[in-house]
Design an enzyme around this catalytic site. Structure first.
Site, PDB file in Angstrom:
ATOM      1  N   CYS A  35      36.293  44.203  37.137  1.00  0.00           N
ATOM      2  CA  CYS A  35      37.446  45.108  36.978  1.00  0.00           C
ATOM      3  C   CYS A  35      36.957  46.545  36.855  1.00  0.00           C
ATOM      4  O   CYS A  35      36.101  46.847  36.019  1.00  0.00           O
ATOM      5  CB  CYS A  35      38.227  44.712  35.719  1.00  0.00           C
ATOM      6  SG  CYS A  35      39.515  45.901  35.310  1.00  0.00           S
TER       7      CYS A  35
HETATM    8  N1  MHO Z   1      42.765  40.881  34.487  1.00  0.00           N
HETATM    9  C1  MHO Z   1      42.422  42.259  34.274  1.00  0.00           C
HETATM   10  C2  MHO Z   1      42.395  42.996  35.543  1.00  0.00           C
HETATM   11  C3  MHO Z   1      42.426  44.437  35.563  1.00  0.00           C
HETATM   12  S1  MHO Z   1      41.381  45.052  36.676  1.00  0.00           S
HETATM   13  C4  MHO Z   1      41.970  46.492  37.241  1.00  0.00           C
HETATM   14  C5  MHO Z   1      43.401  42.796  33.267  1.00  0.00           C
HETATM   15  O1  MHO Z   1      44.600  42.785  33.535  1.00  0.00           O
HETATM   16  O2  MHO Z   1      42.952  43.202  32.210  1.00  0.00           O
HETATM   17  O3  MHO Z   1      41.213  44.166  37.770  1.00  0.00           O
END
Ligand code: MHO
Length: 216
Positions: A20
């Site tokens: 992420c």
């Molecule tokens: N599952 C993560 C993804 C964010 S990242 C921009 C969250 O929602 O915290 O992929």
């Protein structure tokens, strides 16, 4: 407000995928020598990817830095030390894979060298995919400086220093403050560093005063 470190005679760019992209934005954005950061999608073939329609691209960060203050090798070490590239990261297709997009032959060689060094340290192989940098699609504005934006009033105050949203997103101060809110740097360090950004006196004073007045 000037966006870039005017003292940088030459600039270099580094692009990484390491999960992420919100976290790496705070990590690299907090480093003196990093001039700007931008998160986006890269490494795939589908056209005009977006967060909801990422296709075969990978969440990536594009870092503009001053090689006189920070080396590509420093960034490579931080890249590998801040995500787990020893495991298979294909759990969401290619969205979160470990990806290294080298910009030229020298970067490719340095990356191979630091990868071997890190593998030696870990005693394990790294699965990072290497590709020549091709195209980088910036993510939606709300992903840029994501953690800073949680502080709505402070964000608004900083945005007002810039002519538009793009200038804010690409600014060094937004990168640093995004690191600050995740405790990767301090306001004291940022205030000291500002003196070396080559801002015109008037802008530097305005920025310093703005930082002093900010409420978090
Ligand atoms: N599952 C993560 C993804 C964010 S990242 C921009 C969250 O929602 O915290 O992929």
């Amino acid at each position: 407000m000037t966006n870039l470190n005017e003292h940088a005679q030459t600039i270099e760019k580094a692009t990484f995928g390491m999960g992420c992209f919100w976290g790496p934005d705070t990590l690299f954005g907090s480093l003196p020598g990093v001039i700007q950061t931008e998160v986006g999608f890269a490494g795939g073939t589908s056209k005009a990817p977006t967060y909801r329609n990422i296709g075969d691209h990978t969440e990536s960060i594009d870092i503009t830095f001053d090689p006189a203050l920070l080396s590509y090798e420093d960034l490579l070490r931080l890249f590998w030390q801040n995500h787990d590239a020893t495991k298979d990261r294909f759990y969401k297709e290619r969205q979160y894979i470990s990806l290294l997009l080298y910009r030229n032959h020298t970067q490719n060689e340095q990356a191979e060298k630091i990868k071997a060094e890190q593998e030696q340290l870990l005693g394990k192989e790294l699965q990072t995919e290497f590709q020549p940098y091709n195209i980088f699609y910036p993510a939606e504005d709300y992903h840029q400086k994501y953690f800073l934006r949680r502080f709505k009033q402070a964000t608004k105050t900083i945005q007002q220093l810039f002519p538009d949203e793009a200038a804010f997103i690409h600014s060094t101060i937004a990168a640093r403050l995004n690191g600050f809110v995740r405790e990767r740097t301090t306001l004291k360090e940022i205030k000291e560093e500002i003196h070396h950004w080559g801002l015109p006196e008037e802008q530097r004073v305005l920025l310093e005063q703005t930082l002093t007045d900010l409420r978090w």
